[in-house]
Design a protein around this motif. Structure first.
Motif, short mmCIF file in Angstrom:
data_model
loop_
_atom_site.label_atom_id
_atom_site.label_comp_id
_atom_site.label_asym_id
_atom_site.label_seq_id
_atom_site.Cartn_x
_atom_site.Cartn_y
_atom_site.Cartn_z
N LEU A 260 0.83 -1.21 0.00
CA LEU A 260 0.00 0.00 0.00
C LEU A 260 0.87 1.25 0.00
O LEU A 260 0.58 2.21 -0.73
CB LEU A 260 -0.92 -0.02 1.22
N ILE A 261 1.92 1.25 0.80
CA ILE A 261 2.82 2.41 0.83
C ILE A 261 3.52 2.57 -0.51
O ILE A 261 3.70 3.70 -1.00
CB ILE A 261 3.82 2.26 1.98
N SER A 345 1.78 5.72 10.03
CA SER A 345 2.81 5.95 9.01
C SER A 345 2.58 7.28 8.30
O SER A 345 3.52 8.06 8.07
CB SER A 345 2.80 4.82 7.98
N SER A 346 1.33 7.55 7.95
CA SER A 346 1.00 8.79 7.26
C SER A 346 1.28 10.00 8.16
O SER A 346 1.79 11.03 7.70
CB SER A 346 -0.47 8.78 6.83
N VAL A 349 5.01 10.58 8.24
CA VAL A 349 5.45 11.26 7.02
C VAL A 349 5.12 12.75 7.11
O VAL A 349 5.96 13.61 6.80
CB VAL A 349 4.78 10.63 5.78
N LEU A 350 3.91 13.06 7.54
CA LEU A 350 3.49 14.46 7.67
C LEU A 350 4.38 15.20 8.66
O LEU A 350 4.79 16.35 8.42
CB LEU A 350 2.03 14.53 8.11
N SER A 351 4.70 14.54 9.78
CA SER A 351 5.53 15.18 10.81
C SER A 351 6.94 15.45 10.30
O SER A 351 7.50 16.54 10.53
CB SER A 351 5.57 14.29 12.05
N VAL A 352 7.54 14.49 9.59
CA VAL A 352 8.89 14.69 9.04
C VAL A 352 8.86 15.81 7.99
O VAL A 352 9.76 16.66 7.95
CB VAL A 352 9.43 13.38 8.42
#
Length: 363
Positions: A260-261, A345-346, A349-352
């Motif tokens: 999915l990723i 996980s999403s 990603v948003l935080s990074v």
């Protein structure tokens, strides 16, 4: 039309992956992989889809030329004089040959069928690399690096998708991991190296490219590699350890999450590949990405550059990213539904992404 083009690009990447993964797995002895259900109908549909979705860019160019030359004459011109049209002619030819191979191949000839199928699939990938943006900028390095990039990613993603969604069971999983772990690591390294080659062709300065939509897409794609590598490690080392302790542990849901990723990364690639690559003296205030504008509303021109300066917001998002990474690991060991892990996980990603963007200073 741009939305249709993006969807067609995602479908193209998926079809390449399904074909490459299916043919490779058919070459692997049954006792070195789980039992699979791979039908010729499934593979034939992927083959038929390739020339259809790869025709969309030709249709788009024809649509632009049609008001001046007429649709039929414009289509003839694109197919005979434009690189994208010439490449598509070979895409259609390779697709027809691959489809005929599927129709005439017998079950007893599975090895030969899979070997020839991989060869024709590589030919299809080459035709797409031939007509790529990188190929237009640098015909030699661009085509070679794009072909290698697409091939490595298609093999990796393809095996993940086929095993994740076409496995009847998870028998022989440890034997499967022994060879696929090496394949996945090799594909990751090759994809990274070829990706750097493509960036050297398409992007003059990676951090400064974040100011435009193409660079923002590249950045988001690269940040998504963090959870991808995490789940690749989970599906390799950690799953192996759990199966050794509990033979009934089912690893397939976590393979599906990794797939999915990878599909999300395909979608991001399809979106930013429709934007203008940021090479040359391209920058103007009007060209700045709306995403970049959310963090920086200064006047930006060709003389503007990006630098980095850490601050309290940087520290906050760094701590948040590490915490979310820990929650991703927690969700695995607690065997939560994969949608929860994908959610973490999403957020990671948003935080990074936020950490990087709030650290940027425009000078």
């Amino acid at each position: 039309m741009e939305v249709i083009t993006i969807i067609s690009q995602v479908l193209l990447y998926v079809c390449f992956s399904l074909l490459a993964g299916s043919f490779l797995l058919l070459l692997v002895p049954n006792n070195y992989r789980p039992d699979l259900r791979i039908s010729k109908g499934f593979m034939s549909a992927s083959v038929i889809t390739v020339p259809i979705v790869s025709f969309i860019p030709i249709l788009d160019i024809t649509r632009l030329l049609a008001p001046r030359l007429g649709f039929v004459d414009s289509l003839k011109m694109v197919l005979t004089t434009y690189t994208v049209g010439t490449a598509w002619n070979f895409t259609l030819l390779a697709s027809v040959l691959l489809l005929l191979l599927m129709l005439v191949a017998r079950r007893s000839e599975q090895g030969v069928f899979a070997f020839l199928g991989i060869g024709l699939t590589l030919g299809l990938i080459l035709t797409v690399a031939w007509s790529s943006h990188a190929g237009a900028v640098d015909p030699v390095r661009g085509i070679i690096s794009d072909f290698i990039h697409l091939t490595a990613s298609s093999i990796w993603v393809g095996v993940i998708l086929v095993v994740g969604w076409n496995s009847v069971n998870h028998h022989n999983w440890l034997k499967f991991l022994r060879w696929f772990s090496m394949v996945a690591i090799s594909c990751l390294v090759i994809t990274a190296i070829s990706g750097l080659m493509l960036m050297s062709i398409m992007v003059d300065d990676y951090p400064n490219s974040w100011r435009v939509s193409y660079g923002q897409g590249l950045l988001i794609k690269h940040v998504f590699l963090l959870p991808l590598i995490f789940y690749a490690f989970v599906n390799g080392a950690l799953v192996k350890s759990l199966i050794l302790r509990n033979s009934h542990f089912n690893p397939i849901p976590w393979v599906r999450l990794e797939g999915l990723i990878l599909l999300v990364i395909f979608a991001i690639t399809a979106v930013f590949s429709q934007k203008s690559p940021p090479y040359g003296n391209y920058m103007s205030n009007e060209a700045v990405s709306p995403l970049f504008r959310l963090f920086h509303d200064e006047m930006i021109d060709a003389s503007s550059t990006i630098a980095f300066a850490g601050n309290l917001n940087t520290v906050f998002f760094l701590v948040l990213s590490i915490s979310l990474l820990g929650l991703m690991g927690w969700s695995f060991f607690k065997k939560t539904p994969i949608i929860i892990s994908f959610f973490f996980s999403s957020l990671c990603v948003l935080s990074v992404y936020m950490m990087l963007m709030v650290s940027v200073v425009v000078r």
